[in-house]
Scaffold this active site. Structure first.
Site, PDB file in Angstrom:
ATOM      1  N   CYS A   1     103.288  51.086   6.610  1.00  0.00           N
ATOM      2  CA  CYS A   1     103.220  49.645   6.868  1.00  0.00           C
ATOM      3  C   CYS A   1     101.820  49.106   6.636  1.00  0.00           C
ATOM      4  CB  CYS A   1     103.670  49.331   8.281  1.00  0.00           C
ATOM      5  SG  CYS A   1     102.664  50.102   9.563  1.00  0.00           S
TER       6      CYS A   1
ATOM      7  N   CYS B   1      94.998  57.917  -9.274  1.00  0.00           N
ATOM      8  CA  CYS B   1      94.463  56.663  -9.779  1.00  0.00           C
ATOM      9  C   CYS B   1      95.119  55.486  -9.042  1.00  0.00           C
ATOM     10  CB  CYS B   1      94.701  56.524 -11.276  1.00  0.00           C
ATOM     11  SG  CYS B   1      93.966  55.035 -11.966  1.00  0.00           S
TER      12      CYS B   1
ATOM     13  N   CYS C   1      96.089  52.596 -11.485  1.00  0.00           N
ATOM     14  CA  CYS C   1      97.383  52.748 -12.154  1.00  0.00           C
ATOM     15  C   CYS C   1      98.536  52.480 -11.192  1.00  0.00           C
ATOM     16  CB  CYS C   1      97.513  54.153 -12.730  1.00  0.00           C
ATOM     17  SG  CYS C   1      96.402  54.472 -14.118  1.00  0.00           S
TER      18      CYS C   1
ATOM     19  N   CYS D   1      77.120  46.188  -7.711  1.00  0.00           N
ATOM     20  CA  CYS D   1      78.008  45.923  -8.840  1.00  0.00           C
ATOM     21  C   CYS D   1      77.815  44.507  -9.341  1.00  0.00           C
ATOM     22  CB  CYS D   1      79.463  46.128  -8.430  1.00  0.00           C
ATOM     23  SG  CYS D   1      80.614  45.791  -9.765  1.00  0.00           S
TER      24      CYS D   1
ATOM     25  N   CYS E   1      57.006  33.144  17.232  1.00  0.00           N
ATOM     26  CA  CYS E   1      55.828  33.514  16.458  1.00  0.00           C
ATOM     27  C   CYS E   1      56.022  33.311  14.966  1.00  0.00           C
ATOM     28  CB  CYS E   1      55.425  34.961  16.744  1.00  0.00           C
ATOM     29  SG  CYS E   1      56.662  36.145  16.130  1.00  0.00           S
TER      30      CYS E   1
ATOM     31  N   CYS F   1      61.792  40.758  18.105  1.00  0.00           N
ATOM     32  CA  CYS F   1      60.949  40.060  17.157  1.00  0.00           C
ATOM     33  C   CYS F   1      60.262  41.079  16.261  1.00  0.00           C
ATOM     34  CB  CYS F   1      59.905  39.228  17.898  1.00  0.00           C
ATOM     35  SG  CYS F   1      58.681  38.509  16.798  1.00  0.00           S
TER      36      CYS F   1
ATOM     37  N   HIS G   1     102.187  48.761  14.444  1.00  0.00           N
ATOM     38  CA  HIS G   1     102.872  48.384  13.208  1.00  0.00           C
ATOM     39  C   HIS G   1     102.161  47.179  12.605  1.00  0.00           C
ATOM     40  CE1 HIS G   1     106.043  47.858  10.288  1.00  0.00           C
ATOM     41  NE2 HIS G   1     106.148  46.582  10.642  1.00  0.00           N
TER      42      HIS G   1
END
Length: 1684
Positions: free
Chosen positions: A42, A74, A77, A145, A169, A225, A302
């Site tokens: 699921c 793959c 695919c 990428c 600051c 900081c 689920h």
């Protein structure tokens, strides 16, 4: 937490708002994914559904043709295989085993996503994205990428950098860049922040959602900081890119959190990237708005998914194999989630304008990306190019299978980097890595190779359709997935995913918008798509390339080419690649064009469709290429615009694929087909006309693949914008004549040009229509969904428009038969489009409007053909029309222009104003015509002003051609000055003599009418008007004569726009022209030419060609002008009044000419024209003539007289501007007619001699009454509600003869003044109508019937209102009008004998109780005098039923029940035009303004004391609360009485006039409104001399315009009105309660008892607006004169 309830979803609760839903019939059921016991898939199913439904992803994925294949592991695919199944499979439940196996193998080392083991859907979704990145961009790291074709990074990834800035600051930490696919937010923080925000703000708004998420994401994330100053600062995240899909992952503390409901309620459906992060650096991101399209939920271990299916504009619930439709609104999802205790895990926000990824990186990728974005699938915002190339990717997968050995590491690296801010950073990283390693290439690659070509298209289409639905499941599956799914879901629903769908949504908007609105988007796509369209199959290919960069597109082109070709050939050939190059070229072009044009042009709807079509394109590219050689070019044209849509048309199977149930998938691969399948006809209706017509209409859609279809859609939009005909030729030429390459090249060039043209035209149309096809932001998901659905609709609409445009051209060429055939075809296409438009109210309205226009055009063409059969008169109009504008033939006014005007082609309107006016009028649909007028308004006002005479003349010429005599044309030429206008009017008188006969003849046979006696002519004119309304051809014959008279007026007025405007110089002329009534509502606001045109139209009594032309132009001019500039409207109204006055003088001119020297003064040049018999002229000339001029060319004299009267009307307070109000001319006319009547009396003695001044013409007391009435009315400023339709008319304004402008009450502001002018115009028109009726429109009775009246002069107006109503008006007052017509017919001679007011004729119906009730209702707040004439004053109110049956037509006319808004121009021609309306408008009744807006009459307000002055005879009006005052001569205000007492009366008159004007067929009734003098007491109207003296006497600066009902509608003999005893059956002569309308039904008592006793209220009624002193003087005189 009630505060959370949809607070952040706002109006955008659902994506459907963003996407136009495609007809559900076109969408195949969404496919579920199997999850057998023990599989525990699921989570994967949910993520997969989200990916599939995300249009951006689906389309981008389809575009990807090459990848690093990992064999069995793959994921790429496997995804390709599943997407192909989604797209092509007929199974309702598909197995996800291949992907699950590949995923398990990919992440086997990490022991994640293993078979049989439940996993996290959000992580699965994120890892799938990372694996895709690995497969298609293996050389790049996850966090670095930059590949343009990387769907994951281009569409989903959020490139961020974190930095801490100390507020104390100022120290800053080093920025930490990272990429995240999912933006995780703690649900606890979300709820807490939501509570805080609600506490800080009174009202939560959808725009707060982004801020809420930002606060929640950084809540508690405090850092020290950087300089260790001790401050704890919150980290800031800056977004560096503009993802089109944003995935929000919700992190839950528990599987059963009690915050689930609060979280769901706090979710917003619209997300702004600028709000989500501290800052965004990308300009696109700053402006992008993403919409919730998908949501993965979790409950009880689920996962399920909710996804917004843009196709059907509904949220779908995917629970593994179970697919359920939730509803169109996000609240439906919220409800289900709450009931099911679902915890949102992933929210997917997609940019509706998102586009597929670019495949430029790849050899075809560069092209791919551009194309992808151009063909944005709206839902596939993320990495959309890849999604777009889904199907193509499948084929390319086979073609370019390559495995990236480092995919796993890349995925892993990317996951961790991208999740730098993500809570599940490590886990996600591993998931990403694993999934990349094992998942993509395994199933997807194998499937892709085998099924990519064949199934790639189908799958793509199906995929695109289903991606959304299935996306829903993935959303439900996991937290992270859910967030992303929601986005995707939202985007697909919207048209694209929020992140990467921004561009796509824009494209989709443009595409859909173009489809819906002339397919401007198609046009933009058409530059590419038009070429494709030319080639049929090439278009889809091109479109996918647009979506796909060259690299990705390489494989996709092959598959797309084969697909598009097969699509073109009606065969789905996913693997066809023969035309790859052509496709690429097309794609490149489409890409560029669409990016530039498509986005802008596409509306949200278009964009979505485009997106969906784009996915299909990649699938269809092969078929495109195949078709590329043949039909493909045509489709190519179409294709760029709407490839998917076209494909739908082309292939039922493709359609089915698109019908896979996922709009996004449909858009991608099957959604376009589905859209086309369901809407192919409707879409094609408009698209084909442009592409199909020119290029072979049918092939363009039939042969274009889905993608191609999208291109085509875009092209069509562009072409449509450019011009229906324009796009058509291109598509037709390219389809068959050229080789694929040649066609491709030509298509590219054409598309570029067409896109530009279409963009411009679409913009123009949009501007004119006030519709933004590509709004900057969508109101809600629902809107986006609507956008998606409009693809087919756009096509059909464009096709229909193209066909209609061709029809117009043919009509202009004179080929009415062919034009009619095309018009019918356009109607059929529009009806199809109407189905497609069902998704969108706006689309529906647009299509309906165009449909009505087309229907009207068809009717006008039929009428025209009939006229041609009886060419006597039609031939003349034809001659004239060419003179006017070559575009219009005899009935041209009806035929060609309506659509053009509707198309908001302002330039055309301007150039062919007359023609267009006529067409507009004829085709005037309430909205379309007004729109047209809106566009025309500015132009027409200026152009018409510039060359009013020419435009008006042209119109008149066309109208007059049949009836016009040399004198008529001379009259046209005569108008050189105000004086000349009247002269022209008189010249028109001569033509009127002939035209009047012609009118009669026209009434009878269109050709012989002009030879009928003047009275007959009038009656016939009315009848003809009525007939013409029924039969545009008839109106055309009638129109010519009127055109002549009006032409003179218009010409004189038009010769110098100042004349129209400077009607002051033509005091008599500046009164409303009765002819105007039809066009007056529109033209009144227009410059003289328009006004004249309207006059001509009215004069020609629906001379269909002219009438339509004039009305359309004027109406267009009027509508926009009136709303925009009342001042302009007023000036226009004044001009129109002058013109109308001229026309009225022309129509009634004979009468006036022979009757009144005053009128003659102005019309002295025309005095030479043979006056009608004084009796006739008196009896029915004013109105008869008006009718005549309206109905036939011979009415011009009447109009001249009207013109003179118009000046009186203006003097009496009807400014020319008022006349511009549609019904104002009528008001002017009544005054004019009154004057005419009085003058007619004078003329009887004086004939054409010197007609007394208008002031002298009216009886003094009548005048005083009018003056007071006007005064009080002005004071009250409360014109009758009925008058409201013509705001100008609404105000009762009495203008002095010497003054052009209404004498405005000191308290009136300019708006009030303008409104008053409108009201007064209406009022005067009503007065004139009354006079006309009084004049003896016995024959006009037919025309005067609400129907017949509508059929005639009013018919013109009504025709404008409902051009398709060639027959009688379809108002409730039709019966009254029929009765009136009969009565008028009977009373014409009576009215003629009647000295000033022939009230017998019109009294029956006018004063019937019911009619009076109507009048009282409409005139509530106005005083209805008890006298029979008083009822005339307010035609709405009923006089005593027996005694003073107001002519039903008049009442109806005044009553606002008539649809005046649409056809504001009410015929002032004659009482016959008044549509009797039993109802009385209550004082508060909102009067439809000329702009079509219901407004209270300017002066009407509850505060205003309203009372009906009922005639002594016992006329009482019921239904309106009037002060119980009976107006009788005793009760009428005397010199001693305050002016206020008259205010109601004037108000009544105004209202009556307004109502008449408002009521298209009620113009004559207005005359009654104005007639105060009528009294059962036997108040005898002063002799003509008295009236003449009254009007003529210079001592009365305020010229009171006695409204003489020249037409039979008001044919109650004066003696009846003034001298006759109470009509039998009438109530007791004693005063009636003003507040209680008579109980009697005006229809029964009025018609039955008083058909013969109608009294012309206009006889003695003077509507005068003047200074108090003058009013007092007038009153004194009136009192003295009448000795009240």
């Amino acid at each position: 937490m009630s505060w959370k309830r949809n607070y952040f979803s706002g109006g955008r609760g659902s994506v459907q708002g963003m996407f136009a839903p495609r007809s559900s019939t076109s969408i195949a059921p969404s496919k579920g994914l199997s999850n057998e016991p023990g599989q525990n898939s699921c989570f994967l199913n949910s993520a997969l559904q989200v990916l599939w439904h995300l249009d951006i992803f689906r389309r981008s994925f389809r575009q990807l043709t090459t990848h690093k294949c990992m064999g069995d592991s793959c994921i790429f695919c496997a995804l390709k295989g599943i997407f192909n199944q989604f797209q092509c499979s007929s199974e309702k439940v598909l197995p996800s085993d291949t992907l699950r196996s590949a995923l398990a193998k990919t992440f086997q080392d990490e022991q994640r996503f293993q078979l049989g083991i439940m996993d996290d859907a959000a992580e699965c979704f994120e890892n799938l994205l990372m694996r895709i990145h690995f497969h298609i961009a293996d050389e790049t790291k996850e966090d670095i990428c930059t590949a343009q074709h990387c769907i994951s990074h281009q569409k989903f990834a959020m490139t961020l950098f974190e930095q801490c800035v100390c507020t104390s600051c100022g120290a800053t930490s080093d920025p930490l860049p990272f990429i995240q696919m999912v933006h995780y937010i703690s649900t606890t923080s979300l709820c807490n922040q939501a509570i805080c925000m609600l506490e800080r703000r009174e009202k939560p708004s959808p725009s707060m959602f982004g801020e809420l998420l930002q606060n929640a994401s950084t809540m508690g994330d405090l850092r020290n900081c950087p300089s260790n100053c001790g401050e704890r600062i919150r980290i800031r995240r800056v977004l560096m890119n503009a993802p089109q899909i944003i995935t929000i992952g919700l992190v839950w503390d528990s599987d059963h959190s009690d915050l689930a409901e609060d979280v769901i309620h706090s979710l917003g459906t619209c997300l702004k990237l600028g709000d989500l992060f501290f800052r965004v650096t990308d300009d696109r991101a700053k402006q992008s708005e993403l919409y919730l399209v998908g949501m993965i939920c979790y409950y009880g271990k689920h996962y399920s998914t909710f996804f917004f299916q843009t196709k059907i504009r509904k949220w779908m619930y995917f629970d593994d194999a179970h697919v359920k439709e939730i509803g169109p609104k996000w609240k439906d999802v919220v409800t289900k989630c709450i009931k099911g205790h679902y915890q949102p895990l992933l929210l997917l926000y997609a940019d509706p304008q998102g586009t597929p990824v670019s495949t430029q990186d790849l050899p075809p990728q560069a092209e791919f990306q551009s194309y992808s974005r151009t063909c944005y699938d709206s839902e596939d915002s993320g990495r959309e190019p890849s999604i777009s190339s889904d199907t193509r990717t499948d084929s390319s997968t086979e073609s370019y299978p390559y495995k990236h050995s480092h995919h796993e590491s890349v995925v892993s690296h990317f996951s961790s980097d991208s999740q730098g801010t993500v809570i599940y950073n490590v886990e996600n990283d591993s998931m990403s890595q694993s999934s990349r390693d094992t998942g993509h290439l395994t199933d997807s690659e194998c499937n892709q190779k085998h099924t990519s070509k064949k199934g790639s298209l189908i799958e793509r289409k199906r995929s695109s359709g289903r991606v959304r639905r299935k996306g829903d499941e993935p959303q439900a599956s996991g937290y992270h997935s859910e967030g992303e799914t929601l986005k995707e879901k939202q985007a697909p629903r919207n048209a694209s995913k929020p992140s990467s769908s921004t561009n796509r949504l824009r494209d989709f908007k443009e595409t859909v918008s173009n489809m819906i609105h002339n397919r401007p988007s198609l046009a933009s796509q058409t530059n590419v798509g038009s070429h494709c369209r030319g080639r049929g199959g090439d278009q889809p290919d091109k479109k996918p390339p647009r979506t796909l960069p060259l690299h990705s597109r390489d494989w996709e082109i092959e598959s797309t080419s084969s697909e598009s070709k097969s699509s073109s050939s009606s065969k789905y050939r996913p693997t066809w690649r023969p035309k790859r190059e052509s496709l690429n070229i097309d794609s490149i072009f489409s890409k560029d064009k669409r990016k530039h044009c498509g986005y802008t042009q596409l509306s949200p709807f278009s964009e979505d469709s485009a997106k969906e079509f784009i996915p299909d394109e990649p699938s269809k590219p092969p078929s495109y290429d195949i078709k590329f050689g043949g039909p493909s070019p045509q489709y190519k044209r179409w294709g760029p615009a709407r490839p998917g849509s076209h494909l739908l048309e082309q292939h039922p199977r493709l359609i089915q694929r698109m019908e896979s149930g996922y709009e996004s998938s449909e858009r991608n691969s099957s959604s376009p087909v589905s859209l086309d399948a369901a809407l192919p006809e409707s879409s094609n209706v408009y698209r084909d006309p442009s592409a199909k017509r020119s290029a072979g209409l049918v092939p363009s859609w039939r042969h274009i693949p889905k993608s191609h279809s999208s291109s085509i859609l875009e092209v069509d939009s562009t072409a449509s914008m450019g011009g229906w005909t324009k796009s058509q030729p291109f598509s037709g030429e390219e389809i068959s004549s050229k080789s694929e390459l040649d066609e491709l090249q030509e298509e590219v060039a054409r598309r570029a040009q067409e896109q530009e043209l279409r963009r411009k035209r679409e913009k123009e149309l949009e501007a004119a229509k006030g519709f933004n096809p590509h709004p900057s932001r969508f109101m809600d998901l629902d809107e986006l969904q609507n956008q998606g659905r409009s693809d087919g609709f756009e096509r059909s609409l464009q096709e229909a428009e193209s066909v209609f445009e061709e029809s117009l051209h043919l009509e202009q060429k004179g080929d009415c038969a062919a034009a009619l055939a095309l018009c019918n075809e356009a109607i059929s296409k529009l009806r199809l489009a109407l189905h497609g438009a069902s998704c969108s109210t706006h689309s529906r309205a647009l299509v309906d409007k165009k449909l009505q226009i087309s229907i009207r055009k068809a009717r006008s063409l039929q009428d025209r053909m009939q006229q041609q059969q009886s060419p006597q008169q039609p031939s003349q109009p034809s001659a004239c029309l060419p003179t006017q504008a070559g575009t219009l033939s005899q009935p041209t006014s009806e035929q060609p222009i309506p659509l053009q005007v509707l198309l908001s082609q302002e330039a055309q309107l301007e150039s062919g104003m007359d023609t267009e006016f006529g067409a507009s009028s004829f085709f005037h649909s309430p909205a379309s015509c007004h729109e047209s007028h809106s566009s025309l308004s500015p132009e027409s006002s200026a152009p018409q002003h510039s060359s009013p005479s020419r435009s008006a003349l042209k119109l008149l010429t066309s109208v007059e051609v049949d009836n016009i005599e040399p004198s008529a044309f001379h009259r046209q030429g005569l108008p050189k000055a105000p004086g000349w206008t009247e002269k022209n009017s008189h010249h028109s008188w001569e033509p009127l003599d002939a035209p009047e006969g012609k009118l009669q003849g026209s009434r009878c046979d269109n050709s012989s009418c002009s030879k009928l006696p003047p009275q007959e002519g009038r009656g016939i004119a009315q009848e003809q008007l009525f007939q013409e309304k029924k039969d545009p051809a008839n109106p055309s014959p009638v129109m010519p004569g009127i055109a002549t008279s009006e032409r003179g007026d218009e010409h004189s007025l038009g010769c110098s726009p100042s004349n129209s405007s400077a009607q002051p110089s033509l005091p008599l002329y500046r009164t409303c022209h009765p002819i105007m009534p039809v066009a007056s509502s529109f033209v009144l606001h227009c410059p003289d030419p328009v006004q004249k045109t309207n006059q001509c139209l009215q004069g020609q009594s629906l001379k269909t060609s002219l009438t339509l032309k004039v009305d359309r132009g004027s109406e267009e001019t009027y509508r926009p002008e009136f709303p925009s500039t009342k001042g302009l409207v007023r000036s226009l109204a004044e001009q129109f009044q002058r013109m109308q006055g001229v026309s009225m003088r022309d129509s009634t001119g004979f009468k006036d000419r022979s009757l009144s020297g005053s009128l003659r003064k102005n019309s002295s040049p025309s005095d030479s024209k043979p006056p009608f018999s004084q009796g006739q002229e008196k009896g029915h000339w004013p109105w008869a003539k008006q009718q005549s001029s309206l109905e036939g060319g011979d009415r011009p004299l009447s109009w001249e007289e009207s013109t003179e009267h118009s000046s009186l009307a203006l003097n009496s307070g009807l400014p020319n501007g008022e006349t511009s109000s549609g019904g104002q001319p009528r008001l002017a006319e009544p005054d004019i007619y009154q004057e005419k009547l009085s003058q007619v009396r004078d003329v009887r003695s004086k004939d054409l001699g010197s007609s007394t001044d208008l002031g002298t013409s009216l009886p003094l007391d009548s005048w005083v009454n009018i003056t007071r009435f006007c005064d009080s009315q002005l004071k009250h400023g409360a014109p009758r509600p009925g008058m409201k339709s013509s705001p100008h008319d609404s105000h009762t304004c009495v203008t002095y003869p010497e003054r052009n402008h209404i004498l405005l009450h000191p308290h009136w502001n300019q708006d009030t003044e303008q409104e008053t002018s409108e009201l007064e115009s209406l009022y005067q028109a009503s007065l004139q109508a009354s006079q006309a009726g009084c004049s003896g429109w016995g024959q006009q009775d037919t025309a005067w019937h609400p129907l017949s009246q509508t059929g005639s002069a009013d018919g013109m107006g009504r025709r404008l209102h409902s051009a398709h109503d060639p027959g009688l008006s379809k108002t409730s007052t039709a019966e009254m009008e029929h009765g009136l017509h009969e009565a008028r017919t009977v009373r014409t001679s009576q009215a003629t004998p009647c000295r000033g007011l022939s009230r017998e004729c019109g009294e029956d119906e006018q004063y019937s109780a019911e009619n009076l009730r109507r009048i009282s209702r409409s005139l509530s707040g106005t005083v209805v005098s008890e006298r029979e004439e008083a009822p005339v004053s307010s035609h709405s109110f009923d006089s005593s039923n027996v005694r003073k049956p107001l002519e039903t037509g008049h009442r109806c006319s005044s009553s606002s029940s008539l649809p005046v808004i649409h056809d504001p121009s009410v015929f002032l021609l004659g009482p016959q035009l008044y549509l009797p309306q039993p109802q009385f408008l209550s004082p508060d009744v909102l009067m439809p303004t000329m702009a079509g807006e219901p407004n209270r009459l300017p002066g009407t307000s509850r505060s205003v004391q309203q009372f009906l002055a009922m005639c002594d005879r016992g006329e009482t009006s019921q239904g309106a609360k009037y002060t119980g005052r009976t107006l009788n001569y005793q009760s009428l205000p005397h010199r001693s009485r305050t002016d206020n007492s008259w205010a109601p009366w004037s108000e009544t008159n105004q209202h009556i006039g307004t109502r008449f004007l408002t009521t298209p067929g009620c113009n004559p009734q207005l005359t009654y409104t104005a007639t105060l003098p009528e009294r059962s007491k036997g108040l005898q109207v002063p002799h003509t001399q008295s009236w003449s003296d009254l009007f003529h006497s210079p001592s009365h600066p305020p010229i009171v315009h006695p409204v003489y009902p020249p037409s039979s509608s008001l044919h109650v003999p004066l003696r009846s009105a003034w001298n006759s005893d109470p009509v039998p059956g009438s109530r007791t002569p004693g005063p009636r309660r003003v507040d209680m309308p008579p109980d009697d039904d005006w229809r029964q008592s009025s018609y039955a008892s008083h058909s013969g006793h109608r009294r012309t209220v206009g006889e003695g009624f003077l509507f005068v607006l003047s200074d108090a002193p003058r009013r007092e003087q007038i009153r004194a005189r009136v009192l003295q004169h009448s000795q009240w």
